[in-house]
Design a protein around this motif. Structure first.
Motif, mmCIF file in Angstrom:
data_model
loop_
_atom_site.group_PDB
_atom_site.id
_atom_site.type_symbol
_atom_site.label_atom_id
_atom_site.label_comp_id
_atom_site.label_asym_id
_atom_site.label_seq_id
_atom_site.Cartn_x
_atom_site.Cartn_y
_atom_site.Cartn_z
ATOM 1 N N MET A 1 0.785 -1.129 -0.056
ATOM 2 C CA MET A 1 -0.036 -0.138 0.107
ATOM 3 C C MET A 1 0.728 1.294 0.052
ATOM 4 N N ILE A 12 -2.933 0.085 -3.897
ATOM 5 C CA ILE A 12 -2.921 -0.997 -3.044
ATOM 6 C C ILE A 12 -2.937 -2.465 -3.759
ATOM 7 N N GLY A 13 -1.898 -3.102 -3.531
ATOM 8 C CA GLY A 13 -1.661 -4.333 -4.154
ATOM 9 C C GLY A 13 -2.121 -5.593 -3.636
ATOM 10 N N ASP A 14 -2.736 -6.749 -4.345
ATOM 11 C CA ASP A 14 -2.864 -7.828 -3.510
ATOM 12 C C ASP A 14 -2.475 -9.234 -4.240
ATOM 13 N N ALA A 15 -2.476 -10.226 -3.375
ATOM 14 C CA ALA A 15 -1.691 -11.574 -3.747
ATOM 15 C C ALA A 15 -2.205 -12.144 -5.181
ATOM 16 N N HIS A 16 -3.437 -11.638 -5.588
ATOM 17 C CA HIS A 16 -4.108 -12.046 -6.811
ATOM 18 C C HIS A 16 -3.480 -11.173 -7.972
ATOM 19 N N GLU A 18 -3.177 -7.875 -8.580
ATOM 20 C CA GLU A 18 -3.875 -6.615 -9.118
ATOM 21 C C GLU A 18 -3.578 -5.849 -8.210
ATOM 22 N N ASN A 31 -8.173 -0.442 -11.672
ATOM 23 C CA ASN A 31 -7.917 -1.894 -11.371
ATOM 24 C C ASN A 31 -6.928 -2.420 -12.252
ATOM 25 N N PRO A 37 2.253 -10.614 -8.150
ATOM 26 C CA PRO A 37 1.750 -9.519 -6.939
ATOM 27 C C PRO A 37 2.523 -8.215 -6.910
#
Length: 99
Positions: A1, A12-16, A18, A31, A37
C-alpha cells in the motif's frame, strides 16, 4: 500500500496479481492486472510510476519479479506490454523445445 501525495491516490496491491487505485474519497479509480503480485511502487516527478512485482508469493530463489513502468494514466506502456508478451511466448517455446 502506498499513497501518492501528488495525485491524492492510494495504491493497494494484492496477492491475486492486482493493483487497485483509490481516490481521496476511497472510490475505486482503476484496477490493473499485473504479471505477479505488486510489492512496491515508486512515483516519478513526471507523473508516471514504476511498479515492482515480486514474482511468486511462495518463497523461492527464482528471479521472477519485474520493474514495470506505468504511464500517467496508470496503465502499462505499450512497449512494455509488447516485450512482456514476446518474452512469455519465447519462454513457452524454449520450455517445449528438446535440445
Amino acid at each position: 500500500m502506498k499513497f501518492n501525495p501528488a495525485s491524492s491516490q492510494l495504491y493497494i496491491g494484492d496477492a491475486h496479481n492486482e493493483l487497485f487505485i483509490l481516490d481521496s474519497t476511497f472510490q475505486l479509480k482503476a484496477n490493473i492486472r499485473t504479471p505477479s503480485p505488486p510489492g512496491d511502487i515508486d512515483f516519478t516527478k513526471s507523473g508516471g510510476a514504476r511498479l515492482l512485482t515480486i514474482g511468486s508469493i511462495i518463497p523461492s530463489d527464482q528471479k521472477q519479479g519485474q520493474l514495470i513502468p506505468l504511464n500517467k494514466s496508470n496503465t502499462f506502456s505499450k512497449i512494455y506490454l509488447a516485450l512482456f508478451t514476446l518474452l512469455q511466448v519465447t519462454s513457452m517455446v524454449i520450455k517445449k523445445k528438446t535440445w
